[in-house]
Scaffold this motif. Sequence first.
Motif, PDB file in Angstrom:
ATOM      1  N   GLN A 172       0.841  -1.207   0.000  1.00 39.09           N
ATOM      2  CA  GLN A 172       0.000   0.000   0.000  1.00 39.09           C
ATOM      3  C   GLN A 172       0.875   1.256   0.000  1.00 39.09           C
ATOM      4  N   GLU A 173       1.909   1.261   0.844  1.00 38.42           N
ATOM      5  CA  GLU A 173       2.792   2.429   0.904  1.00 38.42           C
ATOM      6  C   GLU A 173       3.598   2.589  -0.381  1.00 38.42           C
ATOM      7  N   ALA A 174       3.988   1.473  -0.976  1.00 37.83           N
ATOM      8  CA  ALA A 174       4.695   1.545  -2.264  1.00 37.83           C
ATOM      9  C   ALA A 174       3.794   2.173  -3.316  1.00 37.83           C
ATOM     10  N   ALA A 175       2.520   1.791  -3.317  1.00 34.02           N
ATOM     11  CA  ALA A 175       1.565   2.373  -4.273  1.00 34.02           C
ATOM     12  C   ALA A 175       1.449   3.874  -4.057  1.00 34.02           C
ATOM     13  N   GLU A 176       1.362   4.303  -2.792  1.00 40.73           N
ATOM     14  CA  GLU A 176       1.261   5.729  -2.480  1.00 40.73           C
ATOM     15  C   GLU A 176       2.510   6.465  -2.940  1.00 40.73           C
ATOM     16  N   GLU A 177       3.681   5.870  -2.715  1.00 40.52           N
ATOM     17  CA  GLU A 177       4.955   6.488  -3.129  1.00 40.52           C
ATOM     18  C   GLU A 177       5.012   6.673  -4.639  1.00 40.52           C
ATOM     19  N   LEU A 178       4.491   5.694  -5.373  1.00 39.45           N
ATOM     20  CA  LEU A 178       4.554   5.742  -6.838  1.00 39.45           C
ATOM     21  C   LEU A 178       3.401   6.504  -7.459  1.00 39.45           C
ATOM     22  N   GLY A 179       2.383   6.821  -6.648  1.00 38.46           N
ATOM     23  CA  GLY A 179       1.236   7.556  -7.159  1.00 38.46           C
ATOM     24  C   GLY A 179       0.332   6.699  -8.032  1.00 38.46           C
ATOM     25  N   ILE A 180       0.257   5.400  -7.714  1.00 40.77           N
ATOM     26  CA  ILE A 180      -0.633   4.507  -8.449  1.00 40.77           C
ATOM     27  C   ILE A 180      -1.589   3.853  -7.464  1.00 40.77           C
ATOM     28  N   SER A 181      -2.601   3.200  -7.974  1.00 45.89           N
ATOM     29  CA  SER A 181      -3.591   2.591  -7.085  1.00 45.89           C
ATOM     30  C   SER A 181      -3.049   1.299  -6.483  1.00 45.89           C
ATOM     31  N   TYR A 182      -3.594   0.945  -5.335  1.00 46.76           N
ATOM     32  CA  TYR A 182      -3.216  -0.302  -4.676  1.00 46.76           C
ATOM     33  C   TYR A 182      -3.563  -1.500  -5.573  1.00 46.76           C
ATOM     34  N   GLY A 183      -4.715  -1.430  -6.234  1.00 46.99           N
ATOM     35  CA  GLY A 183      -5.115  -2.512  -7.131  1.00 46.99           C
ATOM     36  C   GLY A 183      -4.118  -2.716  -8.259  1.00 46.99           C
ATOM     37  N   SER A 184      -3.602  -1.611  -8.812  1.00 43.47           N
ATOM     38  CA  SER A 184      -2.620  -1.718  -9.897  1.00 43.47           C
ATOM     39  C   SER A 184      -1.337  -2.383  -9.423  1.00 43.47           C
ATOM     40  N   ILE A 185      -0.866  -1.962  -8.252  1.00 44.26           N
ATOM     41  CA  ILE A 185       0.407  -2.526  -7.790  1.00 44.26           C
ATOM     42  C   ILE A 185       0.249  -3.993  -7.408  1.00 44.26           C
ATOM     43  N   ARG A 186      -0.942  -4.381  -6.927  1.00 48.82           N
ATOM     44  CA  ARG A 186      -1.199  -5.800  -6.641  1.00 48.82           C
ATOM     45  C   ARG A 186      -1.175  -6.599  -7.949  1.00 48.82           C
ATOM     46  N   THR A 187      -1.719  -6.001  -9.006  1.00 48.40           N
ATOM     47  CA  THR A 187      -1.695  -6.657 -10.310  1.00 48.40           C
ATOM     48  C   THR A 187      -0.263  -6.820 -10.798  1.00 48.40           C
ATOM     49  N   TYR A 188       0.547  -5.762 -10.651  1.00 49.87           N
ATOM     50  CA  TYR A 188       1.944  -5.841 -11.066  1.00 49.87           C
ATOM     51  C   TYR A 188       2.666  -6.940 -10.303  1.00 49.87           C
ATOM     52  N   LEU A 189       2.419  -7.030  -9.014  1.00 50.30           N
ATOM     53  CA  LEU A 189       3.063  -8.047  -8.177  1.00 50.30           C
ATOM     54  C   LEU A 189       2.702  -9.451  -8.670  1.00 50.30           C
ATOM     55  N   GLY A 190       1.428  -9.639  -9.011  1.00 51.41           N
ATOM     56  CA  GLY A 190       0.985 -10.959  -9.439  1.00 51.41           C
ATOM     57  C   GLY A 190       1.369 -11.336 -10.856  1.00 51.41           C
ATOM     58  N   ARG A 191       1.484 -10.350 -11.740  1.00 52.26           N
ATOM     59  CA  ARG A 191       1.688 -10.656 -13.164  1.00 52.26           C
ATOM     60  C   ARG A 191       3.106 -10.448 -13.674  1.00 52.26           C
ATOM     61  N   HIS A 192       3.901  -9.661 -12.977  1.00 52.83           N
ATOM     62  CA  HIS A 192       5.236  -9.333 -13.469  1.00 52.83           C
ATOM     63  C   HIS A 192       6.286 -10.039 -12.609  1.00 52.83           C
ATOM     64  N   GLU A 193       6.980 -11.003 -13.217  1.00 49.21           N
ATOM     65  CA  GLU A 193       8.020 -11.714 -12.473  1.00 49.21           C
ATOM     66  C   GLU A 193       9.153 -10.790 -12.078  1.00 49.21           C
ATOM     67  N   SER A 194       9.316  -9.689 -12.802  1.00 49.44           N
ATOM     68  CA  SER A 194      10.407  -8.757 -12.507  1.00 49.44           C
ATOM     69  C   SER A 194      10.099  -7.852 -11.312  1.00 49.44           C
ATOM     70  N   PHE A 195       8.836  -7.888 -10.811  1.00 48.69           N
ATOM     71  CA  PHE A 195       8.509  -7.040  -9.661  1.00 48.69           C
ATOM     72  C   PHE A 195       9.355  -7.487  -8.477  1.00 48.69           C
ATOM     73  N   PRO A 196       9.902  -6.527  -7.698  1.00 49.52           N
ATOM     74  CA  PRO A 196      10.774  -6.897  -6.572  1.00 49.52           C
ATOM     75  C   PRO A 196      10.097  -7.854  -5.595  1.00 49.52           C
ATOM     76  N   LYS A 197      10.898  -8.740  -5.058  1.00 49.75           N
ATOM     77  CA  LYS A 197      10.399  -9.699  -4.071  1.00 49.75           C
ATOM     78  C   LYS A 197      10.424  -9.046  -2.682  1.00 49.75           C
ATOM     79  N   PRO A 198       9.512  -9.469  -1.803  1.00 51.99           N
ATOM     80  CA  PRO A 198       9.550  -8.943  -0.429  1.00 51.99           C
ATOM     81  C   PRO A 198      10.883  -9.292   0.226  1.00 51.99           C
ATOM     82  N   VAL A 199      11.398  -8.368   1.011  1.00 51.81           N
ATOM     83  CA  VAL A 199      12.658  -8.625   1.710  1.00 51.81           C
ATOM     84  C   VAL A 199      12.422  -9.062   3.151  1.00 51.81           C
ATOM     85  N   GLN A 200      11.191  -8.862   3.632  1.00 55.20           N
ATOM     86  CA  GLN A 200      10.887  -9.217   5.012  1.00 55.20           C
ATOM     87  C   GLN A 200       9.381  -9.371   5.167  1.00 55.20           C
TER      88      GLN A 200
END
Length: 195
Positions: free
Chosen positions: A72-100
């Motif tokens: 959610q905070e990453a979405a706010e930082e990037l100025g995109i919706s939470y739904g969009s960033i969830r989609t990116y996480l699920g569909r783009h293998e290049s999206f960064p992996k959680p570190v913790q």
Amino acid sequence: MDQLTLSEIGARLGADPQVLRKHARQPGFPEPTGRRGNARLYDLDAVQQWEDARKSPAGTSQGDEDRLVTLQEAAEELGISYGSIRTYLGRHESFPKPVQRISNRPYFRLGEVRAWNARRARQLPTPSDTVVTEIDGLLTRAGVAAELGIEPKSVTRYVVGGIPQLRPFPEPARTIGRTRLWDRKAIREWGSHRS
């Protein structure tokens, strides 16, 4: 050292206490320094410094880039919706992996998410005030929608076969990058049989 509750700190800093409570769950947030009844107390200066570092402009410090953020905070930082960033996480293998993970919630390194978004943005077409409906005499998704008098999202449903009772949607006549283009005559013929 001022030891205050997050509500009191919020009042002093002009910050929403609910937001401060959310931040208190993040890695790196100052630890409580004591208790007053059931309320945890925090050092006002330490919280203020943490909040100031969090609000610093992108890329101004290495610490800011290393900060861990929720999706959610990453979405706010990037100025995109939470739904969009969830989609990116699920569909783009290049999206960064959680570190913790904290309380089963994934945290991402802000610098990695920013870098990923910068690469993604370079691949997107340049936005313009007008929607492109035609390229080299062929229809874009928006052009197909205009031709058929439907919403562009309906075109996407037809393309992926989301409406089985209809004839198969025409194959694109050409593809440029990820942009599919259709022949106007084929779209008109398909549209004439659409009920």
